[in-house]
Motif scaffolding. Structure first.
Motif, PDB file in Angstrom:
ATOM      1  N   GLY A   1     -81.222 -82.002  -4.092  1.00  0.00           N
ATOM      2  CA  GLY A   1     -82.127 -81.197  -4.905  1.00  0.00           C
ATOM      3  C   GLY A   1     -82.822 -81.972  -6.002  1.00  0.00           C
ATOM      4  N   GLY A   2     -82.263 -83.110  -6.412  1.00  0.00           N
ATOM      5  CA  GLY A   2     -82.906 -83.895  -7.464  1.00  0.00           C
ATOM      6  C   GLY A   2     -84.046 -84.760  -6.985  1.00  0.00           C
ATOM      7  N   ILE A   3     -84.234 -84.872  -5.660  1.00  0.00           N
ATOM      8  CA  ILE A   3     -85.273 -85.750  -5.138  1.00  0.00           C
ATOM      9  C   ILE A   3     -86.662 -85.240  -5.507  1.00  0.00           C
ATOM     10  CG2 ILE A   3     -86.334 -86.638  -3.037  1.00  0.00           C
ATOM     11  CD1 ILE A   3     -83.569 -86.714  -1.773  1.00  0.00           C
ATOM     12  N   ILE A   4     -86.926 -83.964  -5.227  1.00  0.00           N
ATOM     13  CA  ILE A   4     -88.276 -83.425  -5.466  1.00  0.00           C
ATOM     14  C   ILE A   4     -88.622 -83.395  -6.956  1.00  0.00           C
ATOM     15  CG2 ILE A   4     -89.737 -81.384  -5.225  1.00  0.00           C
ATOM     16  CD1 ILE A   4     -88.344 -80.790  -2.611  1.00  0.00           C
ATOM     17  N   PRO A   5     -87.814 -82.765  -7.832  1.00  0.00           N
ATOM     18  CA  PRO A   5     -88.177 -82.801  -9.254  1.00  0.00           C
ATOM     19  C   PRO A   5     -88.152 -84.219  -9.823  1.00  0.00           C
ATOM     20  CG  PRO A   5     -85.992 -81.866  -8.969  1.00  0.00           C
ATOM     21  CD  PRO A   5     -86.589 -81.973  -7.616  1.00  0.00           C
ATOM     22  N   GLY A   6     -87.302 -85.101  -9.273  1.00  0.00           N
ATOM     23  CA  GLY A   6     -87.288 -86.487  -9.741  1.00  0.00           C
ATOM     24  C   GLY A   6     -88.581 -87.207  -9.404  1.00  0.00           C
ATOM     25  N   LEU A   7     -89.085 -86.993  -8.178  1.00  0.00           N
ATOM     26  CA  LEU A   7     -90.357 -87.619  -7.789  1.00  0.00           C
ATOM     27  C   LEU A   7     -91.518 -87.058  -8.600  1.00  0.00           C
ATOM     28  CD1 LEU A   7     -89.970 -87.779  -3.892  1.00  0.00           C
ATOM     29  CD2 LEU A   7     -89.896 -89.693  -5.508  1.00  0.00           C
ATOM     30  N   VAL A   8     -91.509 -85.756  -8.839  1.00  0.00           N
ATOM     31  CA  VAL A   8     -92.573 -85.146  -9.633  1.00  0.00           C
ATOM     32  C   VAL A   8     -92.565 -85.694 -11.059  1.00  0.00           C
ATOM     33  CG1 VAL A   8     -93.417 -82.984 -10.613  1.00  0.00           C
ATOM     34  CG2 VAL A   8     -92.648 -83.058  -8.234  1.00  0.00           C
ATOM     35  N   ALA A   9     -91.388 -85.743 -11.680  1.00  0.00           N
ATOM     36  CA  ALA A   9     -91.291 -86.265 -13.044  1.00  0.00           C
ATOM     37  C   ALA A   9     -91.647 -87.740 -13.100  1.00  0.00           C
ATOM     38  CB  ALA A   9     -89.878 -86.043 -13.580  1.00  0.00           C
ATOM     39  N   ALA A  10     -91.251 -88.506 -12.074  1.00  0.00           N
ATOM     40  CA  ALA A  10     -91.583 -89.929 -12.041  1.00  0.00           C
ATOM     41  C   ALA A  10     -93.088 -90.140 -11.911  1.00  0.00           C
ATOM     42  CB  ALA A  10     -90.851 -90.606 -10.887  1.00  0.00           C
ATOM     43  N   ALA A  11     -93.736 -89.335 -11.059  1.00  0.00           N
ATOM     44  CA  ALA A  11     -95.190 -89.463 -10.898  1.00  0.00           C
ATOM     45  C   ALA A  11     -95.909 -89.116 -12.199  1.00  0.00           C
ATOM     46  CB  ALA A  11     -95.675 -88.559  -9.763  1.00  0.00           C
TER      47      ALA A  11
ATOM     48  N   ARG B   1     -94.470 -98.676 -13.068  1.00  0.00           N
ATOM     49  CA  ARG B   1     -93.590 -98.458 -11.911  1.00  0.00           C
ATOM     50  C   ARG B   1     -92.119 -98.488 -12.336  1.00  0.00           C
ATOM     51  NH1 ARG B   1     -97.346-101.763  -8.840  1.00  0.00           N
ATOM     52  NH2 ARG B   1     -96.011-103.586  -9.188  1.00  0.00           N
ATOM     53  N   GLY B   2     -91.770 -99.421 -13.209  1.00  0.00           N
ATOM     54  CA  GLY B   2     -90.395 -99.458 -13.703  1.00  0.00           C
ATOM     55  C   GLY B   2     -90.036 -98.209 -14.479  1.00  0.00           C
ATOM     56  N   PHE B   3     -90.962 -97.721 -15.280  1.00  0.00           N
ATOM     57  CA  PHE B   3     -90.727 -96.490 -16.041  1.00  0.00           C
ATOM     58  C   PHE B   3     -90.504 -95.313 -15.105  1.00  0.00           C
ATOM     59  CE2 PHE B   3     -92.165 -92.849 -18.622  1.00  0.00           C
ATOM     60  CZ  PHE B   3     -91.350 -93.023 -19.734  1.00  0.00           C
ATOM     61  N   ALA B   4     -91.307 -95.242 -14.040  1.00  0.00           N
ATOM     62  CA  ALA B   4     -91.150 -94.163 -13.063  1.00  0.00           C
ATOM     63  C   ALA B   4     -89.802 -94.266 -12.358  1.00  0.00           C
ATOM     64  CB  ALA B   4     -92.290 -94.209 -12.054  1.00  0.00           C
ATOM     65  N   ALA B   5     -89.361 -95.482 -12.073  1.00  0.00           N
ATOM     66  CA  ALA B   5     -88.066 -95.664 -11.406  1.00  0.00           C
ATOM     67  C   ALA B   5     -86.926 -95.141 -12.274  1.00  0.00           C
ATOM     68  CB  ALA B   5     -87.852 -97.140 -11.078  1.00  0.00           C
ATOM     69  N   GLY B   6     -86.968 -95.441 -13.574  1.00  0.00           N
ATOM     70  CA  GLY B   6     -85.919 -94.962 -14.473  1.00  0.00           C
ATOM     71  C   GLY B   6     -85.895 -93.452 -14.585  1.00  0.00           C
ATOM     72  N   ILE B   7     -87.078 -92.831 -14.595  1.00  0.00           N
ATOM     73  CA  ILE B   7     -87.138 -91.365 -14.659  1.00  0.00           C
ATOM     74  C   ILE B   7     -86.544 -90.753 -13.401  1.00  0.00           C
ATOM     75  CG2 ILE B   7     -88.689 -89.384 -14.720  1.00  0.00           C
ATOM     76  CD1 ILE B   7     -90.546 -90.958 -16.484  1.00  0.00           C
ATOM     77  N   PHE B   8     -86.908 -91.305 -12.247  1.00  0.00           N
ATOM     78  CA  PHE B   8     -86.402 -90.756 -10.984  1.00  0.00           C
ATOM     79  C   PHE B   8     -84.877 -90.837 -10.911  1.00  0.00           C
ATOM     80  CE2 PHE B   8     -85.009 -91.528  -6.597  1.00  0.00           C
ATOM     81  CZ  PHE B   8     -85.381 -90.322  -6.020  1.00  0.00           C
ATOM     82  N   VAL B   9     -84.314 -91.963 -11.307  1.00  0.00           N
ATOM     83  CA  VAL B   9     -82.865 -92.145 -11.240  1.00  0.00           C
ATOM     84  C   VAL B   9     -82.156 -91.180 -12.184  1.00  0.00           C
ATOM     85  CG1 VAL B   9     -81.003 -93.795 -11.690  1.00  0.00           C
ATOM     86  CG2 VAL B   9     -83.046 -94.520 -10.461  1.00  0.00           C
ATOM     87  N   SER B  10     -82.814 -90.763 -13.259  1.00  0.00           N
ATOM     88  CA  SER B  10     -82.210 -89.814 -14.187  1.00  0.00           C
ATOM     89  C   SER B  10     -81.952 -88.460 -13.538  1.00  0.00           C
ATOM     90  CB  SER B  10     -83.107 -89.630 -15.417  1.00  0.00           C
ATOM     91  OG  SER B  10     -83.250 -90.838 -16.127  1.00  0.00           O
ATOM     92  N   PHE B  11     -82.584 -88.190 -12.399  1.00  0.00           N
ATOM     93  CA  PHE B  11     -82.390 -86.929 -11.685  1.00  0.00           C
ATOM     94  C   PHE B  11     -81.340 -87.046 -10.581  1.00  0.00           C
ATOM     95  CE2 PHE B  11     -86.227 -86.022 -13.881  1.00  0.00           C
ATOM     96  CZ  PHE B  11     -86.360 -84.651 -13.947  1.00  0.00           C
ATOM     97  N   THR B  12     -80.636 -88.161 -10.519  1.00  0.00           N
ATOM     98  CA  THR B  12     -79.576 -88.330  -9.526  1.00  0.00           C
ATOM     99  C   THR B  12     -78.220 -88.047 -10.162  1.00  0.00           C
ATOM    100  OG1 THR B  12     -79.259 -90.687 -10.015  1.00  0.00           O
ATOM    101  CG2 THR B  12     -80.956 -90.101  -8.399  1.00  0.00           C
ATOM    102  N   PRO B  13     -77.226 -87.689  -9.375  1.00  0.00           N
ATOM    103  CA  PRO B  13     -75.893 -87.391  -9.928  1.00  0.00           C
ATOM    104  C   PRO B  13     -75.015 -88.628 -10.088  1.00  0.00           C
ATOM    105  CG  PRO B  13     -75.925 -86.877  -7.595  1.00  0.00           C
ATOM    106  CD  PRO B  13     -77.304 -87.335  -7.944  1.00  0.00           C
ATOM    107  N   LEU B  14     -75.620 -89.799 -10.164  1.00  0.00           N
ATOM    108  CA  LEU B  14     -74.858 -91.047 -10.268  1.00  0.00           C
ATOM    109  C   LEU B  14     -74.569 -91.364 -11.728  1.00  0.00           C
ATOM    110  CD1 LEU B  14     -76.876 -93.079  -7.607  1.00  0.00           C
ATOM    111  CD2 LEU B  14     -74.702 -91.872  -7.281  1.00  0.00           C
ATOM    112  N   PHE B  15     -73.883 -90.474 -12.394  1.00  0.00           N
ATOM    113  CA  PHE B  15     -73.586 -90.655 -13.812  1.00  0.00           C
ATOM    114  C   PHE B  15     -72.710 -91.895 -14.008  1.00  0.00           C
ATOM    115  CE2 PHE B  15     -74.071 -86.008 -13.228  1.00  0.00           C
ATOM    116  CZ  PHE B  15     -75.218 -85.848 -13.989  1.00  0.00           C
ATOM    117  N   GLY B  16     -73.072 -92.694 -14.981  1.00  0.00           N
ATOM    118  CA  GLY B  16     -72.362 -93.936 -15.235  1.00  0.00           C
ATOM    119  C   GLY B  16     -72.955 -95.118 -14.514  1.00  0.00           C
ATOM    120  N   PHE B  17     -73.854 -94.877 -13.549  1.00  0.00           N
ATOM    121  CA  PHE B  17     -74.471 -95.956 -12.781  1.00  0.00           C
ATOM    122  C   PHE B  17     -75.999 -95.918 -12.858  1.00  0.00           C
ATOM    123  CE2 PHE B  17     -70.401 -94.980 -10.840  1.00  0.00           C
ATOM    124  CZ  PHE B  17     -69.805 -96.235 -10.754  1.00  0.00           C
TER     125      PHE B  17
END
Length: 224
Positions: A163-173, A47-63
Motif C-alpha cells: 500500500g505504500g508504493i502508490i502514495p510513496g511514488l506520488v509524494a516522491a514525484a 532524484r535523490g530527494f525523491a528516493a528518500g521520500i519514497f523510502v519513507s513510505f516503506t515499513p523498513l523502519f530502522g533501515f
C-alpha cells in the motif's frame, strides 16, 4: 573539544526526536537549505530527494537510510540528498503514512480485519522483538517461534509494503518537481554571484591605464 559541556540526558534525546530544537519548521528549512547547497547537478539532487521520500513510505523502519542510499544509487541520484529526504518520515508524519499505506494495502490485497491505528507501531515493535529473540535463540535456551511473526507479516508488513508504493511514488514525484526548479534557481543565483565576484576581483587587479604622452613633447622645441 567539540563535545557538549553538559551531555544531553536520554529524556532530552527522546524529546528532541519527537520535537527537535527550534521546531519542525526550522528543521525542515535546514534540510532544504542543505539540499540546495549540495555540490551536484540539480537533476541528481532532485532524484535523490525523491528516493528518500519514497523510502519513507516503506515499513523498513530502522533501515530507511540504507535503503534510501541504495535506491538513490540505482537511479543515479544524490545519495546525501536521499538521506536528508528521509526526514519526511518523522514522528509527526509516520502515523498518517502508516494508516494510509496499511489501509490501501489491505484493500488491494483483500485482507480483512479492523485496522486499529494505535496498534500499528506496537505490532511492529512486537514483531521486531520476536525476530531478534529468534535470531539469538541458538545462543540461548529460549524457544524459537514464528507464529506471531507470520500473522504480523500477512496482516501488517506486506499490506504496508504494497500500500505504500502508490502514495510513496506520488509524494516522491511531487517532491521531485517541487525541488528541481528551486535547486536550479539557487545554483543559477550562486553562479551569477560568483561571476560578479570574479569580475570585481579582475577589475581591482587590472593595471591602471597609462597617461597619454604630452603633445608638446612630440612637436619638438619651440623655434620662436
Amino acid at each position: 573539544m567539540f563535545k557538549r559541556r553538559k551531555p544531553r540526558s536520554y529524556s532530552q534525546l527522546a524529546t528532541q526526536l519527537i520535537y527537535p530544537r527550534g521546531g519542525w519548521r526550522r528543521a525542515s528549512q535546514y534540510v532544504m537549505h542543505r539540499i540546495r547547497r549540495l555540490p551536484d547537478q540539480p537533476q541528481r539532487i532532485a532524484r535523490g530527494f525523491a528516493a528518500g521520500i519514497f523510502v519513507s513510505f516503506t515499513p523498513l523502519f530502522g533501515f530507511h537510510f540504507m535503503v534510501a542510499a541504495l535506491v538513490a544509487w540505482l537511479i543515479r541520484g544524490n545519495i546525501f540528498a536521499s538521506l536528508l529526504a528521509t526526514f519526511v518520515g518523522n514522528p509527526l508524519t509516520f502515523p498518517f503514512i502508516a494508516v494510509v499505506s496499511l489501509s490501501l494495502g489491505r484493500w488491494m490485497l483483500g485482507v480483512e480485519g479492523k485496522l486499529q491505528p494505535n496498534l500499528i507501531f506496537e505490532e511492529f515493535s512486537r514483531a521486531a522483538r520476536e525476530l531478534w529473540n529468534n535470531l539469538l535463540a541458538p545462543l540461548t535456551d529460549a524457544p524459537v517461534g514464528w507464529n506471531d511473526f507470520g500473522s504480523f507479516w500477512d496482516g501488517y508488513f506486506l499490506p504496508y509494503a504494497v500500500g505504500g508504493i502508490i502514495p510513496g511514488l506520488v509524494a516522491a514525484a511531487i517532491g521531485h518537481y517541487l525541488t528541481l526548479p528551486l535547486i536550479r534557481a539557487y545554483h543559477k543565483r550562486r553562479a551569477r554571484k560568483m561571476a560578479d565576484r570574479i569580475a570585481r576581483v579582475r577589475e581591482q587587479q587590472a593595471p591602471a591605464p597609462s597617461a597619454p604622452p604630452d603633445e608638446a613633447s612630440d612637436e619638438g622645441p619651440d623655434k620662436g
